[in-house]
Motif scaffolding. Sequence first.
Motif, PDB file in Angstrom:
ATOM      1  N   TYR A 125     -14.548   4.435  -1.565  1.00 63.32           N
ATOM      2  CA  TYR A 125     -15.207   3.879  -2.748  1.00 63.32           C
ATOM      3  C   TYR A 125     -16.032   4.933  -3.488  1.00 63.32           C
ATOM      4  O   TYR A 125     -16.125   4.903  -4.705  1.00 63.32           O
ATOM      5  CB  TYR A 125     -16.105   2.712  -2.344  1.00 63.32           C
ATOM      6  N   HIS A 175     -11.882  -7.869  -8.419  1.00 58.89           N
ATOM      7  CA  HIS A 175     -10.739  -8.468  -7.724  1.00 58.89           C
ATOM      8  C   HIS A 175     -11.097  -9.845  -7.186  1.00 58.89           C
ATOM      9  O   HIS A 175     -10.333 -10.779  -7.295  1.00 58.89           O
ATOM     10  CB  HIS A 175     -10.306  -7.563  -6.573  1.00 58.89           C
ATOM     11  N   ARG A 214      -7.788 -11.680   1.862  1.00 56.23           N
ATOM     12  CA  ARG A 214      -8.946 -10.898   1.421  1.00 56.23           C
ATOM     13  C   ARG A 214     -10.162 -11.215   2.286  1.00 56.23           C
ATOM     14  O   ARG A 214     -10.914 -10.309   2.679  1.00 56.23           O
ATOM     15  CB  ARG A 214      -9.245 -11.188  -0.060  1.00 56.23           C
ATOM     16  N   THR A 259      -7.652  -6.762   1.421  1.00 54.41           N
ATOM     17  CA  THR A 259      -8.519  -6.984   0.258  1.00 54.41           C
ATOM     18  C   THR A 259      -7.802  -6.753  -1.071  1.00 54.41           C
ATOM     19  O   THR A 259      -8.282  -7.212  -2.110  1.00 54.41           O
ATOM     20  CB  THR A 259      -9.781  -6.104   0.316  1.00 54.41           C
ATOM     21  N   GLU A 260      -6.663  -6.066  -1.061  1.00 56.13           N
ATOM     22  CA  GLU A 260      -5.874  -5.905  -2.279  1.00 56.13           C
ATOM     23  C   GLU A 260      -4.875  -7.037  -2.466  1.00 56.13           C
ATOM     24  O   GLU A 260      -4.171  -7.097  -3.472  1.00 56.13           O
ATOM     25  CB  GLU A 260      -5.126  -4.564  -2.239  1.00 56.13           C
ATOM     26  N   SER A 261      -4.787  -7.939  -1.511  1.00 59.34           N
ATOM     27  CA  SER A 261      -3.848  -9.062  -1.589  1.00 59.34           C
ATOM     28  C   SER A 261      -4.296 -10.094  -2.616  1.00 59.34           C
ATOM     29  O   SER A 261      -5.485 -10.208  -2.936  1.00 59.34           O
ATOM     30  CB  SER A 261      -3.723  -9.728  -0.209  1.00 59.34           C
ATOM     31  N   LYS A 262      -3.358 -10.894  -3.113  1.00 61.05           N
ATOM     32  CA  LYS A 262      -3.679 -11.989  -4.025  1.00 61.05           C
ATOM     33  C   LYS A 262      -4.131 -13.234  -3.269  1.00 61.05           C
ATOM     34  O   LYS A 262      -4.627 -14.187  -3.877  1.00 61.05           O
ATOM     35  CB  LYS A 262      -2.462 -12.328  -4.885  1.00 61.05           C
ATOM     36  N   LEU A 307       0.813  -1.227   0.000  1.00 62.22           N
ATOM     37  CA  LEU A 307       0.000   0.000   0.000  1.00 62.22           C
ATOM     38  C   LEU A 307       0.843   1.273   0.000  1.00 62.22           C
ATOM     39  O   LEU A 307       0.307   2.371  -0.063  1.00 62.22           O
ATOM     40  CB  LEU A 307      -0.918   0.028   1.225  1.00 62.22           C
ATOM     41  N   ALA A 322     -13.555  -3.767  -6.483  1.00 63.60           N
ATOM     42  CA  ALA A 322     -13.592  -4.801  -5.443  1.00 63.60           C
ATOM     43  C   ALA A 322     -14.212  -6.086  -5.985  1.00 63.60           C
ATOM     44  O   ALA A 322     -13.730  -7.191  -5.706  1.00 63.60           O
ATOM     45  CB  ALA A 322     -14.384  -4.300  -4.246  1.00 63.60           C
ATOM     46  N   LEU A 324      -7.814  -2.371   3.393  1.00 57.09           N
ATOM     47  CA  LEU A 324      -7.237  -2.217   2.061  1.00 57.09           C
ATOM     48  C   LEU A 324      -6.090  -3.191   1.842  1.00 57.09           C
ATOM     49  O   LEU A 324      -5.987  -3.823   0.779  1.00 57.09           O
ATOM     50  CB  LEU A 324      -6.739  -0.788   1.848  1.00 57.09           C
TER      51      LEU A 324
END
Length: 293
Positions: free
Chosen positions: A278, A288, A183, A175-178, A96, A285, A172
């Motif tokens: 958002y 993703h 997530r 939830t932005e992780s692979k 981030l 989201a 963040l």
Amino acid sequence: MGYRRFYRAYLRAALWIASVTALIMVLNCFIQYHCTPLEESLQGYGRQYSTEDLAELRDMIVEQANTLAEEVPETNFSRAVLHDPAAASRDAVAALASMYPRLGGYQVNPKPLYYSWFVSQQYMQGYYFPFSMEANYNNLMMPMNIPFTMCHEIAHTHGYILEDDANFLAFLACTESKEPVLRYSGYLGILYYVDNDFYASAGKTEYRRHPDISEKVRSDSRFLSEKAWAQVEQLSPLPTKTVQAAADTYVDTTLKANGIASGKASYSHVVALLLEYYDGDYSGAKRHTHSSS
């Protein structure tokens, strides 16, 4: 004369210890309460959001959590966690830094609290220790609480001392992780802040028209399992209600003393941050999550 010298030396030592303690607390904790609020950098900052906006946010989070609950495999004992959640959480926070540069640089390694049974009585998931700049987590929690908590406490070590800011950044980061586990933990971490606010705003009748939280999500989002609660009550010399009441008073007083007028209620300000972040656009989201299924 010997007693006087002893008392003078004792007083000087006590004053030095008190001065150093106060300095560390000011530099590593209290002064950070007066930094520029994170929300001023969000695209929806200053806008007013309706119950319909809150409903859209809430439904997105519930749907993502329900979907990810099916992606995360189960074991015989608990829902699976990452092989090394601490490393995954450090990487997630570091990722981030392109948006929030203060999150760059050295990432501390989250450590389990030795007295997790005691902080469990305070319903605490983690603790930032300003004297050693450590990120600590409650290792008696349900497994899916752990990655989100690690990211939350790591955010504190980078100067984001406000609870709502740390919750937002942890969300963040996760939830932005692979990693589906991260997530999932991110959505669980803020689910009930948003869900409770929506219920209070919309009322029971309107609430029932919206997607249900699945039983798997409800189970995974529990704070402690029944077995862990039994262990807590066995180890503690004090009733949980007594410890929790004292902890709530301390946290509320500390926050208000540092300019957070709403006290412990500041934990729910993460809902406003999410609405502003958002600003009605949840397509990213949803893409993703679906891209990993």
